[in-house]
Design a protein around this motif. Structure first.
Motif, PDB file in Angstrom:
ATOM      1  N   TYR A 198       0.895  -1.163   0.000  1.00  0.00           N
ATOM      2  CA  TYR A 198       0.000   0.000   0.000  1.00  0.00           C
ATOM      3  C   TYR A 198       0.922   1.198   0.000  1.00  0.00           C
ATOM      4  O   TYR A 198       1.599   1.477   1.004  1.00  0.00           O
ATOM      5  CB  TYR A 198      -0.885  -0.040   1.246  1.00  0.00           C
ATOM      6  N   ARG A 212       2.386   5.097  -2.072  1.00  0.00           N
ATOM      7  CA  ARG A 212       2.092   6.320  -2.839  1.00  0.00           C
ATOM      8  C   ARG A 212       3.183   6.516  -3.890  1.00  0.00           C
ATOM      9  O   ARG A 212       4.368   6.532  -3.548  1.00  0.00           O
ATOM     10  CB  ARG A 212       2.010   7.522  -1.906  1.00  0.00           C
ATOM     11  N   TYR A 249      -2.578   7.109  -1.597  1.00  0.00           N
ATOM     12  CA  TYR A 249      -2.027   5.763  -1.560  1.00  0.00           C
ATOM     13  C   TYR A 249      -2.950   4.810  -2.327  1.00  0.00           C
ATOM     14  O   TYR A 249      -4.152   5.041  -2.437  1.00  0.00           O
ATOM     15  CB  TYR A 249      -1.904   5.280  -0.106  1.00  0.00           C
ATOM     16  N   ASP A 250      -2.348   3.735  -2.824  1.00  0.00           N
ATOM     17  CA  ASP A 250      -3.124   2.736  -3.543  1.00  0.00           C
ATOM     18  C   ASP A 250      -2.512   1.358  -3.304  1.00  0.00           C
ATOM     19  O   ASP A 250      -1.374   1.239  -2.837  1.00  0.00           O
ATOM     20  CB  ASP A 250      -3.154   3.055  -5.035  1.00  0.00           C
ATOM     21  N   HIS A 251      -3.298   0.334  -3.628  1.00  0.00           N
ATOM     22  CA  HIS A 251      -2.865  -1.044  -3.419  1.00  0.00           C
ATOM     23  C   HIS A 251      -2.200  -1.589  -4.679  1.00  0.00           C
ATOM     24  O   HIS A 251      -2.692  -1.394  -5.796  1.00  0.00           O
ATOM     25  CB  HIS A 251      -4.069  -1.930  -3.066  1.00  0.00           C
ATOM     26  N   TYR A 252      -1.108  -2.319  -4.479  1.00  0.00           N
ATOM     27  CA  TYR A 252      -0.398  -2.955  -5.579  1.00  0.00           C
ATOM     28  C   TYR A 252      -0.124  -4.408  -5.211  1.00  0.00           C
ATOM     29  O   TYR A 252       0.113  -4.739  -4.038  1.00  0.00           O
ATOM     30  CB  TYR A 252       0.924  -2.242  -5.866  1.00  0.00           C
TER      31      TYR A 252
END
Length: 120
Positions: free
Chosen positions: A97, A99, A106-109
């Protein structure tokens, strides 16, 4: 573009050990959380272990067998798995998680997954 690249999966006998690694690459500004999930055939994806702001969480099934660690300088997370059981057989996915450098949120990868097979 951000990538999570996993390594270290494979075939191991019951009672054996494996060490998984996951390196995050790309223009990353900050990583809030890194960890591992797994998914066995016919089952839902479940948390194996995660590190968030220094706090570590493990799935209930781990019971002291696995250890997660993180190298912030390398944007890398590791999972040392000992005393492996056949029921640990699954595809293990790295998760972060984070940025990106050009983003404000923030995002999920997710990584592509690495197969762990525990069998004699």
């Amino acid at each position: 573009q951000v990538q999570l690249v996993e390594s270290g999966g494979g075939l191991v006998q019951p009672g054996g050990s494996l060490r998984l690694s996951c390196a995050a690459s790309g223009r990353i500004s900050s990583i809030e959380d890194m960890g591992w999930y797994r998914q066995a055939p016919g089952k839902e994806r479940e948390l194996v272990a995660g590190i968030t702001s220094g706090k570590i969480n493990y799935g209930d099934f781990v019971k002291g067998r696995f250890t997660i660690s993180r190298d912030n300088a390398k944007n890398t997370v590791y999972l040392q798995m000992n005393s492996l059981k056949p029921e640990d057989t699954a595809v293990y996915y790295c998760h972060a998680y984070l940025r990106r450098a050009t983003m404000l949120i923030y995002d999920h990868y997710w990584g592509q997954g690495t197969q762990v097979t525990v069998s004699s």
